[in-house]
Design an enzyme around this catalytic site. Structure first.
Site, PDB file in Angstrom:
ATOM      1  CB  SER A 104      -0.956  -0.060   1.196  1.00  0.00           C
ATOM      2  OG  SER A 104      -2.010   0.861   1.054  1.00  0.00           O
ATOM      3  CG  LEU A 105       2.391   5.215   2.625  1.00  0.00           C
ATOM      4  CD1 LEU A 105       2.340   6.298   1.564  1.00  0.00           C
ATOM      5  CD2 LEU A 105       2.157   5.794   4.016  1.00  0.00           C
TER       6      LEU A 105
END
Length: 262
Positions: A104-105
């Protein structure tokens, strides 16, 4: 920086550094978590990948670093992280070889980390694994900024993504302990600006999920355009955290990809 201060910095960023259970000379795999996530997300990966020393990364503002202010911008985050990774790589017995995994991030942070290390003339990783993320040049935040959400809205967002225990989301006191890091991490993502640079020259493995509410299959496939080397896509059934929930398959993919270097 003295040896003592270097060790202190490494122990803060890599809290399980001494617990990898890997043999001497194992290939370091630095694992970067999702927004609001912590090093413990990858703790159980240690001792699961033959020849690989899994190094979960701990960002400020959570778990053992909960008293430290979290980052809200990408540039200072990757600059400080590059200091840490380069110091650890130089200290390892793996001959300046290492790999990165970002979820994700963490996928975007890993990508920008590689480019920061390249600007410094440091060694590139032998492989980049990304999951739960659109390609950096295509990623967009379509909803309201998470930093402007109230606690109930943040809890609902985390509930939609999955991966956070319901008891935590339903307990205002428990939620208050993580919400600052969650909002700061999303601010890193929401203020991120992709800039054109030369393609990476290293293999990328992309792990996507069939029912991920925050990732577009077409935008995720854009990771293939960011490297001049081999690109390998893999698909999982499940939501945003399928690669963590189906860890055995993820480990098999990572182990096979890293086999030439371990």
């Amino acid at each position: 920086m003295s040896v003592a201060s270097t060790e202190d910095v490494l122990s803060r960023w890599l809290p399980f550094r001494a617990c990898t259970g890997a043999e001497p000379g194992a290939l370091p795999l630095y694992c970067l978590p999702h927004a609001g996530g912590a090093a413990s997300a990858f703790r159980m990966w240690q001792r699961r990948l033959p020849g690989v020393a899994v190094q979960p990364v701990q960002l400020p503002g959570r778990e053992s670093r909960h008293r430290e202010p979290p980052y809200e911008r990408m540039e200072p985050l990757v600059s400080d992280l590059a200091d840490t990774v380069l110091a650890d790589v130089e200290a390892s017995a793996a001959g300046r070889r290492y790999a990165l995994y970002g979820h994700s991030l963490g996928a975007i942070v890993a990508f920008e980390l590689i480019r920061e290390i390249r600007r410094r003339g440091g060694p590139a990783p032998v492989h980049l694994f990304v999951s739960g993320s659109d390609a950096p040049h295509l990623t967009r935040e379509d909803g309201p900024p998470v930093r402007d959400m109230n606690p109930k809205e943040v809890a609902e967002l985390l509930r939609t993504l999955g991966g956070t225990p319901e008891w935590l989301l339903s307990d205002p006191d428990a939620l208050a302990m993580i919400i600052h890091a969650v909002q700061a991490d999303f601010t890193v993502k929401e203020t991120y600006v992709y800039r054109d640079e030369p393609l990476l020259d290293l293999p990328i493995s992309l792990l996507t999920s069939s029912a991920d509410p925050r990732v577009s299959p077409l935008k995720a496939a854009g990771w293939s355009t960011l490297t001049s080397a081999h690109f390998a896509p893999y698909s999982f059934d499940g939501g945003h955290f399928a690669v963590l929930e189906q860890a055995a398959r993820t480990h098999a993919i990572v182990t096979e990809a890293l086999r030439p270097w371990v």
